[in-house]
Structures are given as C-alpha cells and as structure tokens.
Enzyme design. Sequence first.
Site, PDB file in Angstrom:
ATOM      1  N   HIS A 197      43.699  47.824  35.400  1.00  0.00           N
ATOM      2  CA  HIS A 197      43.691  47.041  34.166  1.00  0.00           C
ATOM      3  C   HIS A 197      44.065  47.946  32.994  1.00  0.00           C
ATOM      4  O   HIS A 197      44.782  48.938  33.156  1.00  0.00           O
ATOM      5  CB  HIS A 197      42.338  46.360  33.984  1.00  0.00           C
ATOM      6  CG  HIS A 197      42.150  45.205  34.925  1.00  0.00           C
ATOM      7  ND1 HIS A 197      40.958  44.548  35.101  1.00  0.00           N
ATOM      8  CD2 HIS A 197      43.026  44.577  35.765  1.00  0.00           C
ATOM      9  CE1 HIS A 197      41.092  43.573  35.993  1.00  0.00           C
ATOM     10  NE2 HIS A 197      42.340  43.585  36.404  1.00  0.00           N
TER      11      HIS A 197
ATOM     12  N   MET B  24      40.003  48.120  37.801  1.00  0.00           N
ATOM     13  CA  MET B  24      40.317  48.071  39.218  1.00  0.00           C
ATOM     14  C   MET B  24      41.100  49.316  39.603  1.00  0.00           C
ATOM     15  O   MET B  24      41.673  49.990  38.740  1.00  0.00           O
ATOM     16  CB  MET B  24      41.156  46.828  39.554  1.00  0.00           C
ATOM     17  CG  MET B  24      40.436  45.504  39.375  1.00  0.00           C
ATOM     18  SD  MET B  24      41.493  44.122  39.898  1.00  0.00           S
ATOM     19  CE  MET B  24      40.335  42.764  39.772  1.00  0.00           C
TER      20      MET B  24
ATOM     21  N   TYR C 170      50.023  34.756  29.032  1.00  0.00           N
ATOM     22  CA  TYR C 170      50.050  34.654  30.490  1.00  0.00           C
ATOM     23  C   TYR C 170      49.872  33.177  30.834  1.00  0.00           C
ATOM     24  O   TYR C 170      48.831  32.587  30.535  1.00  0.00           O
ATOM     25  CB  TYR C 170      48.948  35.490  31.128  1.00  0.00           C
ATOM     26  CG  TYR C 170      49.209  36.972  31.106  1.00  0.00           C
ATOM     27  CD1 TYR C 170      49.780  37.614  32.209  1.00  0.00           C
ATOM     28  CD2 TYR C 170      48.903  37.746  29.995  1.00  0.00           C
ATOM     29  CE1 TYR C 170      50.037  38.976  32.204  1.00  0.00           C
ATOM     30  CE2 TYR C 170      49.151  39.110  29.973  1.00  0.00           C
ATOM     31  CZ  TYR C 170      49.718  39.718  31.078  1.00  0.00           C
ATOM     32  OH  TYR C 170      49.967  41.063  31.061  1.00  0.00           O
TER      33      TYR C 170
ATOM     34  N   HIS D  98      47.866  48.619  41.072  1.00  0.00           N
ATOM     35  CA  HIS D  98      47.190  47.737  40.118  1.00  0.00           C
ATOM     36  C   HIS D  98      45.961  48.405  39.509  1.00  0.00           C
ATOM     37  O   HIS D  98      45.082  48.889  40.224  1.00  0.00           O
ATOM     38  CB  HIS D  98      46.756  46.441  40.816  1.00  0.00           C
ATOM     39  CG  HIS D  98      46.117  45.450  39.899  1.00  0.00           C
ATOM     40  ND1 HIS D  98      46.836  44.695  38.995  1.00  0.00           N
ATOM     41  CD2 HIS D  98      44.825  45.086  39.728  1.00  0.00           C
ATOM     42  CE1 HIS D  98      46.014  43.911  38.317  1.00  0.00           C
ATOM     43  NE2 HIS D  98      44.782  44.132  38.744  1.00  0.00           N
TER      44      HIS D  98
ATOM     45  N   HIS E 193      58.688  38.559  30.725  1.00  0.00           N
ATOM     46  CA  HIS E 193      58.411  39.971  30.993  1.00  0.00           C
ATOM     47  C   HIS E 193      58.162  40.233  32.475  1.00  0.00           C
ATOM     48  O   HIS E 193      58.742  41.140  33.066  1.00  0.00           O
ATOM     49  CB  HIS E 193      57.212  40.432  30.170  1.00  0.00           C
ATOM     50  CG  HIS E 193      57.001  41.904  30.179  1.00  0.00           C
ATOM     51  ND1 HIS E 193      56.228  42.530  31.132  1.00  0.00           N
ATOM     52  CD2 HIS E 193      57.456  42.875  29.362  1.00  0.00           C
ATOM     53  CE1 HIS E 193      56.217  43.831  30.892  1.00  0.00           C
ATOM     54  NE2 HIS E 193      56.954  44.061  29.828  1.00  0.00           N
TER      55      HIS E 193
END
Length: 616
Positions: free
Chosen positions: A410, A483, A226, A408, A258
């Site tokens: 994790h 999250m 990342y 979203h 990606h």
Amino acid sequence: MRLLNKDLRLQDVTLMYLTVLAAVVVLLVASYQAPAVHSRPALAYHIPLDPAGQMELSWNISYPTQELFLELRVKELHHGVLLGMSDRGEPTNADLVLLWDDGHKSYFGDAWSDNEGRVMLDAQQDYELLETHRSTEGFFLLFKRPFSTCDLHDYVIEEGTVHIIYATLERPVLSLHELNISRLLPGVQRVLLLRPDAPSTALPRDVRTLEVLAPEVIIPTQETTYWCHIYQLPPNMPKNHIVMYESVITPGNEAIVHHIEVFECSPQMDTVPQFSGSCDSKMKPRKLNYCRHVLAAWAMGAEPFYYPADAGLPLGGEGSSRFLRLEVHYHNPLLISGRRDTSGIRLWYTPSLRRFDAGIMELGLVYTPVMAIPPRQRSFQLTGYCTAKCTQTALPEGGIHIFASQLHTHLAGLGVRTVLVRGGRELEVVQEDKHFSTHYQIIRVLRKMVTVLPGDALVTKCSYNTEDRNKVTLGGFGIMEEMCVNYVHYYPRTQLELCKSHVDTDYLQKYFSLINRFQGREGCSCPGTAVEEQFSSLSWDGFSGEVLNSLYLTSPISMHCNQSTAELFPGEWEKQEIPEVTEELRRALYPCEVNRRASSPNANPTEVRSDDHRFI
C-alpha cells in the site's frame, strides 16, 4: 620497333594515371557525400507522459550492449525540454537530460539536480544525442544511454518501476545554474523501461474474446478515482483458457486511464450484488471485498500479456466464479469534466485447453495486524516466507515454473523483492522493484522463467517509509494499513494457493511485555487485549522500533500453507523456524564496472545546429 614499344609504354602510363585520378575523385566524393549515419532503432514501447497528451516517450532496449534508446516527442516546443529519473519522482537529486537554448544557440546535455532542485551540468556526459527533427506531429529528440554509467549523479536503470519527471522550458536559459526544477513544477510518470525480450506466443485459431468494460462512466472531476464495476460471465460457461489479454482504452482517454485490474470473485459466493461506482463509496457492497483473485492487470505503457505456449489461465467451468470485478484507476489532475469512459480489459480465450492450467499463488505476509511498522521510519523492512516444508508438502516432483508476478504493497511501500532459496543459497531473484509504487501495479512477465522445486523456499521482503506518520502502521486491507505480497503466475497449477507467514503471536506478546516494562508501564499483554490496541499504546522511540525489527528477523513464524479451499495442508505449521540464508546472491557487474574509464571523453554539452535537423 623501339619507338613502337616506347609508344606503348606511354599509353600504359597515361591509362594508369587516368585510372588512379578517377579512383581518387570517387573516394573524395564518397567521403564527402556519405558521412557516418546511425541506423535508426525501431522503438517498440510508447507511453504518454502528461495528462494532456502533449509529450510522449518511446523507447527500445538493447540487452547485448545494455543500452536504452529513447525518443521524446513534444507537440509544441518553445525553449527546451527536460526529462529525468529520480528515486520516487522528486525534482531533487534527479538524473536529467536537457535540450535548451540561450536565445542564440541550442544545446543538448547530461545534467543533475541537487537536493534543492538546482541544475548542474554533469562532468561525465553519458546521454548521446542521435537525432532531432520536426514534423506535423511535433518535435522529436532521439538519444541513448547505458543502463548504468558508474556516475554517482546518474540513475541506474534496473528492472522495476522508473519514476520519470518531465517539463518544458518556456524561456531562454542563459545558464543552467539559474535553472531550478522545483520551480518548473515537473510532471511525474511511472513506467517499466526494461521489458522481456522474448517473442510473443501465437494465438490459437479458435481464440475468442470477452471484453470487461466500464459502463459509460462519466470520469469524476477529481484527481484520483478508483471505479469498481461488477461483471457477470455467461451462465454455465464451460472451462476455457485465457491465453492473452490487453487493454481497451476509450480514444481520447489514453492519458487519464492510469491502470486497470480484473478480479475473480470467490467461488463460494452464489451471488454478488450489482454495483458500479467509486471503490471508496460507502454504498459499495461488502461482498466486493471477496473479489480479489487477480485475472488481469494493466498499467499505462504496458504491452499485451501473453501466457506461455503450453499454459492458460482457467476461465469458467467447475470451481470458478461467474462474477468479475473491474477496477479502473482514473488520474485526472487537470480536472477535466464530462469525459465519458468505457475502458477495460479484453480477454482472449480458447475452448481448446492447453497442456497445463496456469495458477496464481500468493507469497509474502499474511494480512494481519501482528506485522506492524513503527512511525517515523525512513526504511523499515518486513519479510514473508514460503518455507521449504510447505513446498515439499504441496509441489509436484517436477516443481512449478513461475513466468510472471505482480508485486503489491500500500502507500508506505518503497520496494519489494522475492528471491528463490535452495539449500540455504539464494539462487535467483524472482522479481524485484527497488522503486515500487502502489499507484503503478502491473503483472510483470519475467525475462527468464524461475523453476521452484519441492524443498525450495521463497523469501519476499518489503521496505516501507513512515516518516510522515505519527502512529504505528498495521498490516491489513485498508489503504493506510500495509501489505507485502507477490502474486506469482505459474504452471502447472497446484492446490497450493497461498504460501505466507507472520510472526508467532506468543513471541509478539513477549515483545509487548518487554517494551511496557522498559517504558515503566504495566500494560496488559494478555491474549484478551487486541493486538491493535497493544501496538497503539506503545511509546515509539528508537529502542521500541529496533527491538520490533529484531523480533521479526529472529522469532519463529506461523506458516499459512493453504490449499485453494483455504484449508491448511496437513502438517504442523506453528512456531516454524525462519528459513536460513547462508549465501546471498551477487549482482552481475555492469559494463562500466568491468571497463572503468579514467575520465569522460566529453564534459561539455552538444551544440544542436538548425542546419542539422536540429532545434530552434
């Protein structure tokens, strides 16, 4: 006279005979020369499957017939190819379509894999072969299948992430029973197969572009990276409206880049340190953690993102930040070295402001350790609420219109669902993904806008799997923390920026006291002890997990009904009742559920002939 009449009748008969004979010949020739031909569907969507770019999937959607048309391109085909779908990209318990040869003949068929990866031919053949052909670009396989087939061995194609598995066959397959997918080491690709069918909005004539790009990054020689980069907007940039954005991918890196996201930094920060490096680097400035207001998000296979015709996302002007954070996810499993990249996002914006500002609102759970997931859980659910009281307080009389959302979680996240509740009834699903992956994050345009009125509630439910964890998973910002969020994109923009909840902390302390007494300990459940420490001190078993689940489902909540200034709207927000749902939404039936067939008309694979543009 009679002879003349007789002659005339003979001429008539002869003419009629010749006319009929000619018609029969035309019909015979026509039926021989014009077999039934499929009209080739236009394929609007494309995605590379493997990092080397050897395989590509293209497809289109027919919502009226609820079918998908798919075309698989393979640059070099040997003895066959396999494409499949499974819950999380596993080679086991997968729905498969195969093309294979046994050394003499070639076949196309619908199959499935068992819990050990062994391949079985499906008794109900639901994939229909339409065409095969070769060209200089490779071998092409075109086929179709319904969204749902009512076959227990088939994957139901729904809105949300689909995990595609793929592999090529390097040797003849004498029997499918000898084939085990796990030994083929198939690749995995994630994609949204079902897309909105609404036409794109035309761009204004005075549209301008701004490219937020990676600065000649040398892609690290590791599987996952990342990369973070800080970008500055021009000084004193006036207010504009973003009306569209799209990806800019460095040629040759299409199978490695990606996903990409652009975040706006907090307007309260006057400066943000320049940084370009790994997002996981210890050298990354802490201020970058406050750059998390999403402006754009793209993932592999995504189309350009268009805003509705009467709304645009503000860029520049008063109350905005000059600083943007670009985040690029590189997926490099082949460990390619020396590859340079300048990929990023191209923002299309206009100084001619549209009627409405678009806004982004956070729904779900507050980032806090009071929301926790016990270890060794196959599926544990947490729910965040945007209550009727908050929408009644903060939304305009005409409500707001949600046109897109970004889900979203994790690493432990399995699925996310946000539903609109009005008067206790689930009215419609805003967004749902039953196969969510944190590795595939994209802003998803809704097929139909959802209108939220004052007094409505929005319920966001996330499910998690912690079977591979021996310690409790707490809510928080870390990748190993969790999250549960839905960033909804809507208009007209309001001051309501965050509408989230968490369990009331006094009731959580009662939970700690109960479990400690039950487990024979005198653990401190006093306010001075950190929640993290109290969760970590518990012995996790079935009872402690079930009681925690019950606590989250029934206890009062603390509401965060926040303005864009991060201040709460006026009102009492502690110890609020959980919104009651008295009637759940029913799923619409698929065509196969309405018209169930007794048995499949064909339980055998299709033989693929070389004289029919077919493969060997």
